[in-house]
Design a protein around this motif. Structure first.
Motif, PDB file in Angstrom:
ATOM      1  N   GLN A 175      15.558  -3.749   8.651  1.00  0.00           N
ATOM      2  CA  GLN A 175      15.005  -5.227   9.728  1.00  0.00           C
ATOM      3  C   GLN A 175      14.258  -5.113  10.390  1.00  0.00           C
ATOM      4  OE1 GLN A 175      18.154  -6.930  10.122  1.00  0.00           O
ATOM      5  NE2 GLN A 175      18.817  -5.973   8.341  1.00  0.00           N
ATOM      6  N   THR A 176      13.501  -3.943  10.333  1.00  0.00           N
ATOM      7  CA  THR A 176      12.099  -2.890  10.585  1.00  0.00           C
ATOM      8  C   THR A 176      10.511  -3.411   9.830  1.00  0.00           C
ATOM      9  OG1 THR A 176      11.734  -0.970  11.162  1.00  0.00           O
ATOM     10  CG2 THR A 176      13.291  -2.887  12.314  1.00  0.00           C
ATOM     11  N   LEU A 177       9.687  -3.030   9.506  1.00  0.00           N
ATOM     12  CA  LEU A 177       8.469  -3.069   9.433  1.00  0.00           C
ATOM     13  C   LEU A 177       8.450  -1.637   8.597  1.00  0.00           C
ATOM     14  CD1 LEU A 177       5.945  -3.613   7.788  1.00  0.00           C
ATOM     15  CD2 LEU A 177       5.207  -3.329  10.169  1.00  0.00           C
ATOM     16  N   GLY A 178       8.975  -0.347   9.642  1.00  0.00           N
ATOM     17  CA  GLY A 178       8.986   0.472   9.519  1.00  0.00           C
ATOM     18  C   GLY A 178      10.203   1.420   7.814  1.00  0.00           C
ATOM     19  N   GLN A 179      11.065   0.671   8.461  1.00  0.00           N
ATOM     20  CA  GLN A 179      12.084   1.413   7.217  1.00  0.00           C
ATOM     21  C   GLN A 179      11.674   0.039   6.182  1.00  0.00           C
ATOM     22  OE1 GLN A 179      15.955  -1.487   8.849  1.00  0.00           O
ATOM     23  NE2 GLN A 179      16.383   0.194  10.611  1.00  0.00           N
ATOM     24  N   MET A 180      10.984  -0.879   6.259  1.00  0.00           N
ATOM     25  CA  MET A 180      10.112  -1.134   5.220  1.00  0.00           C
ATOM     26  C   MET A 180       9.420  -0.112   4.622  1.00  0.00           C
ATOM     27  SD  MET A 180      10.256  -2.667   2.261  1.00  0.00           S
ATOM     28  CE  MET A 180      11.282  -4.676   2.619  1.00  0.00           C
ATOM     29  N   VAL A 181       8.814   0.243   4.864  1.00  0.00           N
ATOM     30  CA  VAL A 181       7.915   1.266   4.598  1.00  0.00           C
ATOM     31  C   VAL A 181       8.399   2.215   3.883  1.00  0.00           C
ATOM     32  CG1 VAL A 181       6.096   2.564   5.099  1.00  0.00           C
ATOM     33  CG2 VAL A 181       5.789  -0.025   5.639  1.00  0.00           C
ATOM     34  N   ALA A 182       9.390   3.046   4.810  1.00  0.00           N
ATOM     35  CA  ALA A 182       9.940   3.902   4.753  1.00  0.00           C
ATOM     36  C   ALA A 182      10.556   3.997   3.042  1.00  0.00           C
ATOM     37  CB  ALA A 182      10.692   4.478   5.696  1.00  0.00           C
ATOM     38  N   GLY A 183      11.357   3.057   2.876  1.00  0.00           N
ATOM     39  CA  GLY A 183      11.758   2.520   1.138  1.00  0.00           C
ATOM     40  C   GLY A 183      10.867   2.356   0.160  1.00  0.00           C
ATOM     41  N   ARG A 184       9.897   1.353   0.340  1.00  0.00           N
ATOM     42  CA  ARG A 184       8.674   1.298  -0.098  1.00  0.00           C
ATOM     43  C   ARG A 184       7.627   2.614  -0.565  1.00  0.00           C
ATOM     44  NH1 ARG A 184       8.042  -2.871  -3.814  1.00  0.00           N
ATOM     45  NH2 ARG A 184       5.836  -2.643  -3.277  1.00  0.00           N
ATOM     46  N   MET A 185       7.436   4.129   0.300  1.00  0.00           N
ATOM     47  CA  MET A 185       7.822   5.017  -0.318  1.00  0.00           C
ATOM     48  C   MET A 185       8.305   5.899  -0.858  1.00  0.00           C
ATOM     49  SD  MET A 185       5.500   6.417   3.177  1.00  0.00           S
ATOM     50  CE  MET A 185       4.959   7.943   2.688  1.00  0.00           C
ATOM     51  N   LEU A 186       9.781   5.616  -1.204  1.00  0.00           N
ATOM     52  CA  LEU A 186      10.726   6.081  -1.710  1.00  0.00           C
ATOM     53  C   LEU A 186      10.671   5.905  -3.140  1.00  0.00           C
ATOM     54  CD1 LEU A 186      12.702   8.806  -1.266  1.00  0.00           C
ATOM     55  CD2 LEU A 186      14.632   6.943  -0.803  1.00  0.00           C
TER      56      LEU A 186
ATOM     57  N   THR B 184       0.616  -1.312   0.412  1.00  0.00           N
ATOM     58  CA  THR B 184      -0.069   0.100   0.385  1.00  0.00           C
ATOM     59  C   THR B 184       0.871   1.137  -0.135  1.00  0.00           C
ATOM     60  OG1 THR B 184      -1.972  -0.883   1.534  1.00  0.00           O
ATOM     61  CG2 THR B 184      -1.980   1.121   1.139  1.00  0.00           C
ATOM     62  N   ALA B 185       1.817   1.573   0.460  1.00  0.00           N
ATOM     63  CA  ALA B 185       3.196   2.311   1.296  1.00  0.00           C
ATOM     64  C   ALA B 185       3.690   2.546  -0.765  1.00  0.00           C
ATOM     65  CB  ALA B 185       3.347   2.237   1.344  1.00  0.00           C
ATOM     66  N   TYR B 186       3.152   1.504  -1.436  1.00  0.00           N
ATOM     67  CA  TYR B 186       4.251   1.875  -3.172  1.00  0.00           C
ATOM     68  C   TYR B 186       3.206   2.346  -3.449  1.00  0.00           C
ATOM     69  CZ  TYR B 186       5.869   1.274  -7.251  1.00  0.00           C
ATOM     70  OH  TYR B 186       6.663   1.521  -8.488  1.00  0.00           O
ATOM     71  N   LEU B 187       1.800   2.185  -3.551  1.00  0.00           N
ATOM     72  CA  LEU B 187       0.724   2.165  -4.280  1.00  0.00           C
ATOM     73  C   LEU B 187       0.433   4.171  -4.142  1.00  0.00           C
ATOM     74  CD1 LEU B 187      -1.091  -0.442  -4.522  1.00  0.00           C
ATOM     75  CD2 LEU B 187       0.519   0.321  -6.083  1.00  0.00           C
ATOM     76  N   LEU B 188       0.510   3.887  -2.381  1.00  0.00           N
ATOM     77  CA  LEU B 188       0.140   5.643  -2.315  1.00  0.00           C
ATOM     78  C   LEU B 188       0.907   6.794  -2.739  1.00  0.00           C
ATOM     79  CD1 LEU B 188      -0.911   4.872   1.403  1.00  0.00           C
ATOM     80  CD2 LEU B 188      -2.302   6.109  -0.042  1.00  0.00           C
ATOM     81  N   SER B 189       2.319   6.415  -2.707  1.00  0.00           N
ATOM     82  CA  SER B 189       3.414   7.384  -2.979  1.00  0.00           C
ATOM     83  C   SER B 189       3.132   7.219  -3.961  1.00  0.00           C
ATOM     84  CB  SER B 189       4.623   6.705  -2.000  1.00  0.00           C
ATOM     85  OG  SER B 189       5.306   8.008  -2.953  1.00  0.00           O
ATOM     86  N   ALA B 190       2.880   6.308  -5.398  1.00  0.00           N
ATOM     87  CA  ALA B 190       3.235   6.671  -6.903  1.00  0.00           C
ATOM     88  C   ALA B 190       1.962   7.726  -7.395  1.00  0.00           C
ATOM     89  CB  ALA B 190       3.020   5.435  -7.186  1.00  0.00           C
ATOM     90  N   ALA B 191       0.794   6.575  -6.276  1.00  0.00           N
ATOM     91  CA  ALA B 191      -0.546   7.717  -6.648  1.00  0.00           C
ATOM     92  C   ALA B 191      -0.681   9.505  -6.216  1.00  0.00           C
ATOM     93  CB  ALA B 191      -1.865   7.342  -5.998  1.00  0.00           C
ATOM     94  N   VAL B 192       0.453   9.545  -5.224  1.00  0.00           N
ATOM     95  CA  VAL B 192       0.307  11.024  -5.181  1.00  0.00           C
ATOM     96  C   VAL B 192       1.256  11.764  -5.870  1.00  0.00           C
ATOM     97  CG1 VAL B 192       1.332  12.422  -3.656  1.00  0.00           C
ATOM     98  CG2 VAL B 192      -0.041  10.680  -2.586  1.00  0.00           C
ATOM     99  N   PHE B 193       2.464  11.059  -6.487  1.00  0.00           N
ATOM    100  CA  PHE B 193       3.366  12.384  -6.970  1.00  0.00           C
ATOM    101  C   PHE B 193       3.462  11.695  -8.498  1.00  0.00           C
ATOM    102  CE2 PHE B 193       5.768  11.266  -2.950  1.00  0.00           C
ATOM    103  CZ  PHE B 193       5.829  12.884  -2.514  1.00  0.00           C
ATOM    104  N   VAL B 194       2.664  11.207  -9.308  1.00  0.00           N
ATOM    105  CA  VAL B 194       2.565  10.733 -10.345  1.00  0.00           C
ATOM    106  C   VAL B 194       1.616  11.576 -11.456  1.00  0.00           C
ATOM    107  CG1 VAL B 194      -0.037   9.915 -11.218  1.00  0.00           C
ATOM    108  CG2 VAL B 194       2.085   9.326 -12.304  1.00  0.00           C
ATOM    109  N   PRO B 195       1.194  12.786 -11.135  1.00  0.00           N
ATOM    110  CA  PRO B 195       0.748  13.596 -11.552  1.00  0.00           C
ATOM    111  C   PRO B 195       2.223  15.618 -11.304  1.00  0.00           C
ATOM    112  CG  PRO B 195      -1.044  13.196  -9.780  1.00  0.00           C
ATOM    113  CD  PRO B 195       0.714  12.687  -9.550  1.00  0.00           C
TER     114      PRO B 195
END
Length: 477
Positions: free
Chosen positions: A109-120, A65-76
């Motif tokens: 190493q943590t879910l938080g780090q993974m979410v941050a990486g996926r948003m990037l 979800t983090a990846y899809l949200l970030s892509a949807a926000v910035f693609v315009p």
């Protein structure tokens, strides 16, 4: 943008001369393949990732979800970024950032780090593929556009097909971290090729960023994508989903009002006055529901209902990839012979029929039959996407390419997310109707029927095309 062969090795010179104007589409296509593979391969690895992080597997859906949200926000804003900073620079930088973020995900190493990486990753993906498409559109002549788009349609289909098999293989025989690390060599090669073979093109005068429009579209697209994901995974209550949909809808309406007054709207609805663009956008996105939905439904059918392993199921669905490869050689002659209108109308029915045909699969269906159906389906879906993508830009001028690509990419992002949500919702409704808690082979039937019929309904839009629509691109006399 001209291709440079100066100071190349004799081998690379021969390759460049042979491929000619298709070098840039190949580079952009590789970037799209990397993105599509990455966005689908992660689903197979979620249980292993959850065990590594000590988390509940259900919570790991937030990585998708983090990846899809970030892509949807910035693609315009991809079109504005390409005009402001140069398409070549943005494209190459996006590949670098996507590669770095993939590495960070692999090191998490943590879910938080993974979410941050996926948003990037999502931000990089929002810039990488749409801006790569802008590079292609400004490089390739109208007469070569169908052939060039066939190189982009294949990765969009091959990524979801290869994803489960690659993910299953890496998780089973290696580590889930390699699903991210494998992007490193691809990204490095992509940057080298982009800097070597892609030159900046002339664009229109860079316009100021529509900040208010960006904020409104960010909330609108972000909430819609999040709701689609929530419906598919059942992670939010119905009142919360409805509340978010209302918020997204209100922001969407506010943006429409804002766009009417803004001299440089971030999503320019005036482009919808161009018939080929509007029809390709509306009809084409009914077709794109299948891009995410069909691989998802096949994975549920073959792996869960039929009990096949991810790698074995992936090898079967590889037939769809072969169909897409065959299409690459056939798209230009077919569209040139029959034109966009006839091709898209007839092929919409054939594509829908190939999707509906999957309901006939059973655990004892010979693999040869499954392969034939999936091969034909891969051919028809790839031909449809190639035709739609080419038609969309047939009458778009060079100064409009950035805005048209931003708008098309935003709508495409919604369509693919909606396709998976519709398929997942159909599965849940079927299971609820039976009063079951486990998936059965019967439960995938409604999903295939809904997606197949929706594909056929795109004929409503394509039949409105004139007989010579997009003739400058199709070459039809």
């Amino acid at each position: 943008m001209a291709l440079s062969t100066n100071d190349h090795s004799p081998f690379m010179t021969r390759v460049t001369q042979r491929l000619g104007p298709m070098v840039v589409p190949l580079i952009v296509g590789c970037a799209l393949f990397m993105q599509m593979l990455d966005s689908t391969v992660i689903a197979t690895a979620l249980p292993a990732m959850a065990h590594s992080f000590g988390e509940d597997p259900v919570r790991l859906n937030v990585a998708i979800t983090a990846y899809l949200l970030s892509a949807a926000v910035f693609v315009p804003i991809c079109g504005w970024a390409a005009d402001r900073f140069g398409a070549r620079q943005v494209f190459a930088s996006a590949i670098v950032l996507f590669t770095i973020s993939s590495t960070l995900c692999g090191l998490s190493q943590t879910l938080g780090q993974m979410v941050a990486g996926r948003m990037l990753q999502g931000f990089a993906g929002a810039m990488m593929v749409p801006v790569g498409r802008i590079v292609l559109l400004r490089t390739v002549s109208k007469s070569e556009l169908v052939r060039a788009m066939s190189f982009l349609s294949m990765p969009a289909l091959l990524g979801p097909i290869f994803g489960p098999a690659v993910g299953g293989f890496l998780v089973e025989y290696g580590s889930w971290r390699w699903i991210f690390f494998m992007n490193l060599p691809i990204g490095v090669l992509g940057v080298i090729l982009a800097l070597r073979y892609i030159h900046d093109t002339e664009a229109g005068q860079p316009q100021p960023l529509d900040i208010i429009g960006f904020l409104l579209t960010a909330v609108c697209l972000g909430t819609l994508v999040f709701c689609f994901e929530a419906v598919g995974h059942g992670v939010l209550s119905t009142p919360m989903v409805l509340g978010l949909l209302v918020l997204g809808g209100v922001c969407g309406l506010l943006y429409v009002k804002h766009a009417e007054r803004s001299p440089h709207p971030i999503l320019d609805f005036r482009l919808l006055k161009i018939p080929t663009f509007s029809i390709a956008l509306l009809g084409g996105n009914l077709c794109r529901l299948a891009v995410g939905a069909v691989p998802f439904l096949l994975a549920m059918q073959l792996q869960v209902a039929f009990g096949m392993g991810p790698f074995a199921a992936g090898m079967l669905t590889f037939a769809g990839a072969l169909g897409a490869l065959i299409m690459k050689m056939s798209a230009s002659p077919i569209i040139k012979r029959f034109g966009f209108r006839r091709t898209l109308v007839v092929n919409a029915f054939l594509t829908g029929a190939s999707i509906i045909g999957c309901v006939l699969f059973t655990p004892v269906t010979p693999h040869a039959v499954i392969i034939i159906v999936l091969l034909l389906g891969g051919f028809f879906r790839s031909l449809q996407l190639t035709g739609v993508n080419s038609l969309a830009y047939a009458d778009i001028g060079p100064e409009q390419m950035g805005r048209a690509t931003g708008m098309a990419s935003a709508v495409q992002q919604l369509a693919i997310s909606l396709g998976v949500a519709v398929a997942a919702f159909a599965l849940k409704v079927s299971m609820a109707t039976r009063g079951a808690t486990t998936l059965d082979a019967y439960d995938v039937i409604p999903g295939f029927l809904v997606i197949g019929i929706t594909m056929m309904m795109s004929v409503i839009f394509f039949s409105r095309l004139s007989a010579n629509a997009g003739s400058a691109v199709s070459g039809k006399k």
